[in-house]
Design a protein around this motif. Structure first.
Motif, PDB file in Angstrom:
ATOM      1  N   PHE A 103      -0.743  11.108   6.626  1.00 50.94           N
ATOM      2  CA  PHE A 103      -0.212   9.863   7.190  1.00 50.94           C
ATOM      3  C   PHE A 103      -0.438   8.640   6.222  1.00 50.94           C
ATOM      4  CE2 PHE A 103      -2.571  12.474  10.431  1.00 50.94           C
ATOM      5  CZ  PHE A 103      -1.749  12.141  11.365  1.00 50.94           C
ATOM      6  N   ALA A 104       0.641   7.794   6.301  1.00 50.85           N
ATOM      7  CA  ALA A 104       0.589   6.586   5.477  1.00 50.85           C
ATOM      8  C   ALA A 104       0.701   5.474   6.062  1.00 50.85           C
ATOM      9  CB  ALA A 104       1.801   6.673   4.496  1.00 50.85           C
ATOM     10  N   ARG A 105       0.171   4.295   5.383  1.00 49.65           N
ATOM     11  CA  ARG A 105       0.192   2.798   5.907  1.00 49.65           C
ATOM     12  C   ARG A 105       1.011   2.209   5.114  1.00 49.65           C
ATOM     13  NH1 ARG A 105      -4.690   1.418   5.626  1.00 49.65           N
ATOM     14  NH2 ARG A 105      -5.399   1.825   7.841  1.00 49.65           N
ATOM     15  N   ILE A 106       2.387   1.737   5.631  1.00 47.12           N
ATOM     16  CA  ILE A 106       3.468   1.233   4.612  1.00 47.12           C
ATOM     17  C   ILE A 106       3.599  -0.429   5.060  1.00 47.12           C
ATOM     18  CG2 ILE A 106       5.708   0.993   4.232  1.00 47.12           C
ATOM     19  CD1 ILE A 106       6.003   4.108   4.928  1.00 47.12           C
ATOM     20  N   SER A 107       3.478  -1.232   3.992  1.00 46.90           N
ATOM     21  CA  SER A 107       3.369  -2.846   4.475  1.00 46.90           C
ATOM     22  C   SER A 107       4.403  -3.350   3.607  1.00 46.90           C
ATOM     23  CB  SER A 107       2.013  -3.411   4.145  1.00 46.90           C
ATOM     24  OG  SER A 107       1.729  -3.529   2.736  1.00 46.90           O
ATOM     25  N   GLY A 108       5.142  -4.582   4.031  1.00 45.46           N
ATOM     26  CA  GLY A 108       6.147  -5.049   3.285  1.00 45.46           C
ATOM     27  C   GLY A 108       6.798  -6.188   4.162  1.00 45.46           C
ATOM     28  N   ALA A 109       7.870  -6.641   3.774  1.00 43.98           N
ATOM     29  CA  ALA A 109       8.620  -7.779   4.499  1.00 43.98           C
ATOM     30  C   ALA A 109      10.086  -7.176   4.775  1.00 43.98           C
ATOM     31  CB  ALA A 109       8.858  -9.080   3.714  1.00 43.98           C
ATOM     32  N   LEU A 110      10.442  -7.015   6.018  1.00 42.88           N
ATOM     33  CA  LEU A 110      11.578  -6.464   6.535  1.00 42.88           C
ATOM     34  C   LEU A 110      12.400  -7.550   6.974  1.00 42.88           C
ATOM     35  CD1 LEU A 110      13.298  -4.049   7.575  1.00 42.88           C
ATOM     36  CD2 LEU A 110      12.371  -4.519   9.879  1.00 42.88           C
ATOM     37  N   PHE A 155      14.288  -3.935   1.699  1.00 39.41           N
ATOM     38  CA  PHE A 155      12.528  -3.855   2.540  1.00 39.41           C
ATOM     39  C   PHE A 155      11.689  -3.362   1.387  1.00 39.41           C
ATOM     40  CE2 PHE A 155       9.802  -0.869   5.120  1.00 39.41           C
ATOM     41  CZ  PHE A 155       8.965  -2.019   5.450  1.00 39.41           C
ATOM     42  N   GLN A 156      11.085  -4.294   0.611  1.00 37.61           N
ATOM     43  CA  GLN A 156      10.038  -4.173  -0.323  1.00 37.61           C
ATOM     44  C   GLN A 156       8.710  -3.496   0.195  1.00 37.61           C
ATOM     45  OE1 GLN A 156       9.843  -7.356  -2.700  1.00 37.61           O
ATOM     46  NE2 GLN A 156      11.736  -7.079  -3.673  1.00 37.61           N
ATOM     47  N   THR A 157       7.979  -2.301  -0.271  1.00 38.80           N
ATOM     48  CA  THR A 157       6.833  -1.985   0.460  1.00 38.80           C
ATOM     49  C   THR A 157       5.803  -1.445  -0.528  1.00 38.80           C
ATOM     50  OG1 THR A 157       7.710   0.502   0.289  1.00 38.80           O
ATOM     51  CG2 THR A 157       8.434  -0.725   2.028  1.00 38.80           C
ATOM     52  N   VAL A 158       4.801  -1.592   0.274  1.00 40.40           N
ATOM     53  CA  VAL A 158       3.228  -1.149  -0.650  1.00 40.40           C
ATOM     54  C   VAL A 158       2.946   0.177   0.176  1.00 40.40           C
ATOM     55  CG1 VAL A 158       1.120  -1.418  -1.155  1.00 40.40           C
ATOM     56  CG2 VAL A 158       2.925  -3.332  -1.616  1.00 40.40           C
ATOM     57  N   THR A 159       2.750   1.330  -0.023  1.00 34.88           N
ATOM     58  CA  THR A 159       2.331   2.328   0.506  1.00 34.88           C
ATOM     59  C   THR A 159       0.967   2.874   0.455  1.00 34.88           C
ATOM     60  OG1 THR A 159       4.582   3.082   0.702  1.00 34.88           O
ATOM     61  CG2 THR A 159       2.911   4.860   1.443  1.00 34.88           C
ATOM     62  N   THR A 160       0.008   2.977   1.509  1.00 39.35           N
ATOM     63  CA  THR A 160      -1.291   3.513   1.409  1.00 39.35           C
ATOM     64  C   THR A 160      -1.283   4.765   2.023  1.00 39.35           C
ATOM     65  OG1 THR A 160      -2.189   1.043   1.108  1.00 39.35           O
ATOM     66  CG2 THR A 160      -3.769   2.932   1.514  1.00 39.35           C
ATOM     67  N   ALA A 177       0.967  -7.639  13.906  1.00 40.66           N
ATOM     68  CA  ALA A 177      -0.393  -7.541  14.474  1.00 40.66           C
ATOM     69  C   ALA A 177      -0.819  -6.171  15.081  1.00 40.66           C
ATOM     70  CB  ALA A 177      -0.477  -8.575  15.503  1.00 40.66           C
ATOM     71  N   LEU A 178      -0.022  -5.223  14.963  1.00 38.75           N
ATOM     72  CA  LEU A 178      -0.214  -3.781  15.613  1.00 38.75           C
ATOM     73  C   LEU A 178      -0.402  -2.707  14.550  1.00 38.75           C
ATOM     74  CD1 LEU A 178      -0.328  -1.888  18.014  1.00 38.75           C
ATOM     75  CD2 LEU A 178       2.075  -1.698  17.977  1.00 38.75           C
TER      76      LEU A 178
END
Length: 224
Positions: free
Chosen positions: A12-19, A1-6, A44-45
Protein backbone atom coordinates in the motif's frame (compact mmCIF):
# COMPACT_ATOMS: atom_id res chain seq x y z
CA UNK A 1 1.13 15.23 -11.93
CA UNK A 2 3.99 15.74 -9.49
CA UNK A 3 3.82 13.26 -6.62
CA UNK A 4 5.25 12.36 -3.26
CA UNK A 5 4.87 8.68 -2.45
CA UNK A 6 4.91 7.22 1.06
CA UNK A 7 4.91 3.45 1.29
CA UNK A 8 2.71 2.26 4.16
CA UNK A 9 3.98 -1.28 3.67
CA UNK A 10 5.03 -3.46 0.76
CA UNK A 11 1.59 -3.35 -0.88
CA UNK A 12 0.00 0.00 0.00
CA UNK A 13 1.17 3.51 -0.82
CA UNK A 14 -0.08 7.01 -0.08
CA UNK A 15 0.50 9.35 -3.03
CA UNK A 16 0.10 13.11 -2.71
CA UNK A 17 0.48 15.86 -5.25
CA UNK A 18 -1.36 18.36 -7.44
CA UNK A 19 -3.42 16.98 -10.31
CA UNK A 20 -4.18 19.21 -13.27
CA UNK A 21 -6.83 17.13 -14.92
CA UNK A 22 -9.80 14.86 -14.36
CA UNK A 23 -9.55 12.42 -11.43
CA UNK A 24 -12.06 10.17 -13.20
CA UNK A 25 -9.84 9.89 -16.29
CA UNK A 26 -6.81 9.18 -14.09
CA UNK A 27 -8.69 6.52 -12.11
CA UNK A 28 -9.92 4.74 -15.22
CA UNK A 29 -6.43 4.86 -16.76
CA UNK A 30 -4.86 3.32 -13.64
CA UNK A 31 -7.49 0.59 -13.85
CA UNK A 32 -5.73 -0.70 -16.98
CA UNK A 33 -2.52 -1.36 -15.00
CA UNK A 34 -2.36 -4.95 -13.81
CA UNK A 35 -2.26 -5.30 -10.04
CA UNK A 36 -2.83 -1.60 -9.30
CA UNK A 37 -5.96 -0.21 -7.65
CA UNK A 38 -6.88 3.19 -6.22
CA UNK A 39 -8.78 2.91 -2.94
CA UNK A 40 -9.60 6.61 -2.62
CA UNK A 41 -8.82 10.04 -3.99
CA UNK A 42 -9.51 13.61 -2.96
CA UNK A 43 -8.45 16.59 -0.93
CA UNK A 44 -10.19 15.48 2.28
CA UNK A 45 -10.63 11.72 1.89
CA UNK A 46 -8.33 8.82 2.65
CA UNK A 47 -9.60 5.26 2.82
CA UNK A 48 -7.58 2.54 4.53
CA UNK A 49 -8.79 -1.05 4.27
CA UNK A 50 -7.26 -4.48 4.52
CA UNK A 51 -7.91 -7.93 5.92
CA UNK A 52 -7.84 -8.17 9.71
CA UNK A 53 -9.42 -6.51 12.72
CA UNK A 54 -9.72 -2.78 13.36
CA UNK A 55 -6.88 -3.12 15.87
CA UNK A 56 -4.72 -4.79 13.20
CA UNK A 57 -5.29 -1.91 10.79
CA UNK A 58 -4.58 0.69 13.46
CA UNK A 59 -1.15 -0.80 14.05
CA UNK A 60 -0.40 -1.30 10.36
CA UNK A 61 -1.47 2.14 9.12
CA UNK A 62 -1.10 4.26 12.30
CA UNK A 63 -4.73 5.37 12.21
CA UNK A 64 -4.28 7.29 15.47
CA UNK A 65 -2.26 9.85 13.51
CA UNK A 66 -5.22 10.68 11.25
CA UNK A 67 -6.93 14.01 11.94
CA UNK A 68 -10.28 15.34 10.78
CA UNK A 69 -13.80 16.32 11.72
CA UNK A 70 -15.43 13.00 10.92
CA UNK A 71 -14.70 9.46 9.81
CA UNK A 72 -16.51 6.23 8.97
CA UNK A 73 -15.41 2.63 9.36
CA UNK A 74 -16.69 -0.90 8.89
CA UNK A 75 -15.80 -4.38 10.11
CA UNK A 76 -17.45 -6.53 7.49
CA UNK A 77 -18.97 -9.99 7.46
CA UNK A 78 -18.63 -10.94 3.79
CA UNK A 79 -21.79 -12.65 2.54
CA UNK A 80 -21.86 -12.10 -1.23
CA UNK A 81 -18.34 -11.22 -2.36
CA UNK A 82 -14.71 -12.13 -1.82
CA UNK A 83 -12.80 -11.41 1.38
CA UNK A 84 -10.09 -9.03 0.19
CA UNK A 85 -9.27 -5.32 0.45
CA UNK A 86 -10.99 -4.50 -2.86
CA UNK A 87 -14.39 -5.64 -1.61
CA UNK A 88 -13.99 -4.33 1.94
CA UNK A 89 -15.70 -1.21 3.24
CA UNK A 90 -15.58 1.79 3.13
CA UNK A 91 -16.30 2.09 -0.58
CA UNK A 92 -14.96 5.06 -2.49
CA UNK A 93 -17.23 6.57 -5.14
CA UNK A 94 -14.93 5.36 -7.89
CA UNK A 95 -13.80 8.23 -10.12
CA UNK A 96 -15.08 10.98 -7.81
CA UNK A 97 -13.20 12.95 -5.17
CA UNK A 98 -14.01 12.90 -1.46
CA UNK A 99 -17.11 10.66 -1.37
CA UNK A 100 -17.26 7.33 0.47
CA UNK A 101 -19.87 5.10 2.10
CA UNK A 102 -20.30 2.20 4.51
CA UNK A 103 -23.37 0.00 4.13
CA UNK A 104 -25.25 -2.75 5.92
CA UNK A 105 -27.82 -4.57 3.83
CA UNK A 106 -28.62 -5.55 0.26
CA UNK A 107 -29.59 -3.42 -2.75
CA UNK A 108 -31.96 -5.58 -4.79
CA UNK A 109 -32.11 -3.26 -7.81
CA UNK A 110 -28.30 -3.15 -7.94
CA UNK A 111 -27.98 -4.32 -11.55
CA UNK A 112 -30.56 -1.82 -12.80
CA UNK A 113 -28.80 1.06 -11.02
CA UNK A 114 -25.40 -0.10 -12.18
CA UNK A 115 -26.47 -0.32 -15.84
CA UNK A 116 -27.98 3.15 -15.63
CA UNK A 117 -24.76 4.60 -14.19
CA UNK A 118 -22.60 2.72 -16.69
CA UNK A 119 -24.66 4.29 -19.47
CA UNK A 120 -23.61 7.66 -18.03
CA UNK A 121 -19.98 6.60 -18.50
CA UNK A 122 -19.13 5.46 -14.98
CA UNK A 123 -17.17 2.32 -14.12
CA UNK A 124 -17.03 0.00 -11.12
CA UNK A 125 -14.17 -1.92 -9.54
CA UNK A 126 -16.22 -4.68 -7.89
CA UNK A 127 -19.49 -6.60 -8.07
CA UNK A 128 -20.42 -5.45 -4.57
CA UNK A 129 -23.80 -3.72 -4.35
CA UNK A 130 -22.42 -1.25 -1.80
CA UNK A 131 -20.13 0.32 -4.40
CA UNK A 132 -23.10 1.38 -6.52
CA UNK A 133 -24.49 3.43 -3.61
CA UNK A 134 -21.33 5.54 -3.48
CA UNK A 135 -21.32 6.26 -7.23
CA UNK A 136 -25.10 6.83 -7.23
CA UNK A 137 -24.80 9.52 -4.54
CA UNK A 138 -21.66 11.09 -6.02
CA UNK A 139 -23.32 11.36 -9.43
CA UNK A 140 -26.29 13.19 -7.93
CA UNK A 141 -24.08 15.61 -6.02
CA UNK A 142 -21.99 16.23 -9.15
CA UNK A 143 -25.21 17.31 -10.88
CA UNK A 144 -25.97 19.85 -8.15
CA UNK A 145 -28.17 17.80 -5.83
CA UNK A 146 -27.33 18.41 -2.17
CA UNK A 147 -26.27 15.54 0.07
CA UNK A 148 -29.53 15.95 2.00
CA UNK A 149 -31.62 15.70 -1.18
CA UNK A 150 -29.58 12.78 -2.54
CA UNK A 151 -30.10 10.77 0.64
CA UNK A 152 -33.82 11.56 0.67
CA UNK A 153 -34.15 10.48 -2.98
CA UNK A 154 -32.26 7.24 -2.24
CA UNK A 155 -35.09 6.13 0.02
CA UNK A 156 -37.34 5.80 -3.04
CA UNK A 157 -34.77 4.91 -5.70
CA UNK A 158 -32.84 2.16 -3.85
CA UNK A 159 -34.70 -1.11 -3.34
CA UNK A 160 -33.86 -3.59 -0.61
CA UNK A 161 -32.92 -3.50 3.05
CA UNK A 162 -30.21 -0.99 3.90
CA UNK A 163 -28.70 1.33 6.44
CA UNK A 164 -25.75 3.32 5.17
CA UNK A 165 -23.55 6.28 5.99
CA UNK A 166 -22.01 8.65 3.45
CA UNK A 167 -19.00 10.88 4.08
CA UNK A 168 -18.11 14.04 2.14
CA UNK A 169 -15.93 17.04 3.06
CA UNK A 170 -19.08 18.86 4.22
CA UNK A 171 -20.18 16.20 6.69
CA UNK A 172 -21.79 12.79 7.09
CA UNK A 173 -25.31 11.54 6.56
CA UNK A 174 -27.38 8.39 6.76
CA UNK A 175 -30.31 6.74 5.02
CA UNK A 176 -32.39 3.92 6.44
CA UNK A 177 -34.77 1.94 4.25
CA UNK A 178 -38.56 2.08 4.79
CA UNK A 179 -38.66 -1.49 6.11
CA UNK A 180 -36.13 -0.74 8.85
CA UNK A 181 -34.67 -4.25 8.78
CA UNK A 182 -31.06 -3.17 9.31
CA UNK A 183 -30.23 -1.67 12.72
CA UNK A 184 -28.74 1.76 13.30
CA UNK A 185 -28.10 3.51 16.62
CA UNK A 186 -27.21 7.18 17.11
CA UNK A 187 -25.64 9.02 20.04
CA UNK A 188 -25.69 12.79 19.66
CA UNK A 189 -24.58 15.74 21.80
CA UNK A 190 -23.64 19.35 21.09
CA UNK A 191 -20.01 18.21 20.75
CA UNK A 192 -20.20 14.96 18.78
CA UNK A 193 -22.23 12.40 16.87
CA UNK A 194 -21.60 8.65 16.88
CA UNK A 195 -23.50 6.20 14.66
CA UNK A 196 -23.20 2.41 14.75
CA UNK A 197 -25.08 -0.76 13.92
CA UNK A 198 -25.21 -1.73 17.60
CA UNK A 199 -25.23 0.30 20.81
CA UNK A 200 -22.39 -1.78 22.27
CA UNK A 201 -20.04 -0.27 19.68
CA UNK A 202 -20.84 3.25 20.87
CA UNK A 203 -20.82 2.28 24.55
CA UNK A 204 -17.18 1.19 24.22
CA UNK A 205 -16.27 4.83 23.64
CA UNK A 206 -17.61 5.87 27.03
CA UNK A 207 -16.37 3.16 29.41
CA UNK A 208 -18.96 2.81 32.18
CA UNK A 209 -20.83 6.07 31.52
CA UNK A 210 -24.57 5.92 30.94
CA UNK A 211 -25.45 7.27 27.48
CA UNK A 212 -28.76 7.94 25.77
CA UNK A 213 -29.04 6.66 22.22
CA UNK A 214 -31.87 6.49 19.72
CA UNK A 215 -32.67 4.44 16.64
CA UNK A 216 -33.70 6.44 13.55
CA UNK A 217 -37.15 5.72 12.16
CA UNK A 218 -37.42 3.52 9.06
CA UNK A 219 -37.57 5.43 5.81
CA UNK A 220 -35.59 8.41 7.10
CA UNK A 221 -32.35 10.20 6.29
CA UNK A 222 -30.36 12.91 8.03
CA UNK A 223 -27.08 14.82 7.76
CA UNK A 224 -24.64 16.48 10.16
Amino acid sequence: FQTVTTWLDGAFARISGALEGDIQQLSYAVEELEGVEIFSAGHALEIVKDEGTAADLEKKFDLASFTGFHGIGHVRLATESDVNPSTAHPFWAYGFTDVSIVHNGQITNYFKLRRRLEQRGYRFRTENDSEVIAVYLADKMKRGVSMEEALDQSLNELDGTFSFLVSTPKGIGYAKDPIGAKPMVVFETDQMVAVASEEVSIQQLFAHEKIDTYEPYPGTSHTW
